[in-house]
Scaffold this active site. Structure first.
Site, mmCIF file in Angstrom:
data_model
loop_
_atom_site.group_PDB
_atom_site.id
_atom_site.type_symbol
_atom_site.label_atom_id
_atom_site.label_comp_id
_atom_site.label_asym_id
_atom_site.label_seq_id
_atom_site.Cartn_x
_atom_site.Cartn_y
_atom_site.Cartn_z
ATOM 1 N N THR A 89 -9.702 -20.357 -16.791
ATOM 2 C CA THR A 89 -9.162 -20.448 -15.431
ATOM 3 C C THR A 89 -8.110 -19.362 -15.236
ATOM 4 O O THR A 89 -7.313 -19.099 -16.134
ATOM 5 C CB THR A 89 -8.530 -21.839 -15.228
ATOM 6 N N GLY A 90 -8.107 -18.747 -14.050
ATOM 7 C CA GLY A 90 -7.055 -17.778 -13.735
ATOM 8 C C GLY A 90 -7.595 -16.496 -13.147
ATOM 9 O O GLY A 90 -8.814 -16.301 -13.022
ATOM 10 N N ASP A 139 -0.670 -16.918 -20.288
ATOM 11 C CA ASP A 139 0.560 -16.492 -19.612
ATOM 12 C C ASP A 139 1.455 -15.686 -20.542
ATOM 13 O O ASP A 139 2.236 -14.855 -20.088
ATOM 14 C CB ASP A 139 1.301 -17.722 -19.084
ATOM 15 N N GLY A 193 -0.200 -21.761 -16.578
ATOM 16 C CA GLY A 193 0.355 -21.239 -15.321
ATOM 17 C C GLY A 193 -0.467 -21.683 -14.119
ATOM 18 O O GLY A 193 0.061 -21.898 -13.031
ATOM 19 N N GLU A 221 -8.303 -26.686 -20.693
ATOM 20 C CA GLU A 221 -8.382 -25.414 -21.434
ATOM 21 C C GLU A 221 -8.171 -25.649 -22.928
ATOM 22 O O GLU A 221 -8.853 -25.050 -23.762
ATOM 23 C CB GLU A 221 -7.325 -24.439 -20.913
HETATM 24 C C1 5RP Z 1 -4.351 -21.641 -16.279
HETATM 25 C C2 5RP Z 1 -4.011 -20.687 -17.348
HETATM 26 C C3 5RP Z 1 -4.328 -19.254 -17.101
HETATM 27 O O1 5RP Z 1 -5.246 -18.842 -18.037
HETATM 28 C C4 5RP Z 1 -3.072 -18.460 -17.185
HETATM 29 O O2 5RP Z 1 -2.160 -18.970 -16.235
HETATM 30 C C5 5RP Z 1 -3.303 -16.976 -16.938
HETATM 31 O O3 5RP Z 1 -3.697 -16.784 -15.611
HETATM 32 P P1 5RP Z 1 -3.783 -15.344 -14.963
HETATM 33 O O4 5RP Z 1 -4.867 -14.607 -15.669
HETATM 34 O O5 5RP Z 1 -4.054 -15.631 -13.517
HETATM 35 O O6 5RP Z 1 -2.425 -14.686 -15.153
HETATM 36 O O7 5RP Z 1 -3.519 -21.018 -18.392
HETATM 37 O O8 5RP Z 1 -3.934 -22.930 -16.607
#
Ligand code: 5RP
Length: 226
Positions: A28-29, A86, A98, A105
């Site tokens: 996710t992200g 993050d 994040g 995850e």
């Molecule tokens: C979601 C996560 C994401 O993988 C992490 O926040 C990184 O996101 P991005 O690639 O948008 O910076 O842990 O829960």
């Protein structure tokens, strides 16, 4: 170089690891989104995989691209997972969550034979703690849990969205815990999860095999032996 380009570089590079017949954890992200878009393109060209999404948002994206979706319960293990992070330290320990998807995850990382993390170079860190550590907690008694978390030496903030508590895909809340530094992620991970009301925390210790970093000078790959 634009950060978005670094994310795209790392995300698309990871997609090249996906082979026919694999069960693939889909992270996710905004970085892994590029991996998923690329996988979608490969699926249109004939790649046959099953995707196990780590969030409802990722499931929606993957379905919209024609990627076949399975559930974690159906498969004994996942061949490979690609996910974002993050913050990443030198031992490939991570802070994740994040985007609020840390519980799914982490479960998917746990059952993955190979966990690949895609980041841009801003996420690399000597010692974890620059990014506030997300902790998923049950709504019941959340004020008490928040107070207990402050006893771990951090400043905890209940995550809000539109002025109300942010609710995860699992119906829980997120507390973002700002530490000065996290010197022992392994013990903090265990201690946080021993607090009643804490469902999971965003420390991923010993779960990543490879980190693909988008840098201004190109792709950098860091591997661990886990
Ligand atoms: C979601 C996560 C994401 O993988 C992490 O926040 C990184 O996101 P991005 O690639 O948008 O910076 O842990 O829960």
């Amino acid at each position: 170089m634009d950060v978005e380009l670094l994310k795209k570089m790392a995300g698309e590079y990871a997609a090249m690891k996906i082979k026919d017949g694999m069960v693939v954890g889909l992270g996710t992200g905004t970085t892994v989104k590029y991996t998923i878009l690329k996988i979608g393109q490969l699926v249109k060209e004939g790649l046959d995989i099953i995707g196990i999404p780590t969030s409802k948002a990722t499931e929606n994206l993957a379905r919209s691209l024609g990627i076949k979706i399975g559930s974690l319960s159906e498969y004994e293990y996942i061949d490979i997972t690609v996910d974002g992070a993050d913050e990443v330290d030198k031992k490939l320990n991570l802070i994740k969550g994040g985007g609020g998807a840390l519980l799914r995850e982490k479960m998917i990382a746990y059952y993955s034979k190979y966990e690949v993390i895609v980041v841009d170079e801003r996420k690399l860190s000597e010692v974890l703690g620059s990014f506030p550590l997300p902790v998923e907690i049950v709504p019941f008694g959340y004020g008490r849990t928040l107070h207990t978390l402050s006893g771990f030496g951090c400043v905890p903030h209940l995550r809000l969205k539109d002025g109300r508590p942010f609710v995860t895909d699992n119906g829980n809340y997120i507390v973002d815990c700002k530490f000065d530094s996290i010197d022992n992620p392994s013990s903090l991970n265990i201690e946080l999860n021993s607090v009643p009301g804490v469902v999971e925390n965003g420390l991923f210790v010993g779960l990543s095999n490879e980190v693909i970093v988008g840098t201004k000078n190109g792709i950098k790959v860091i591997r661990s032996d886990v």
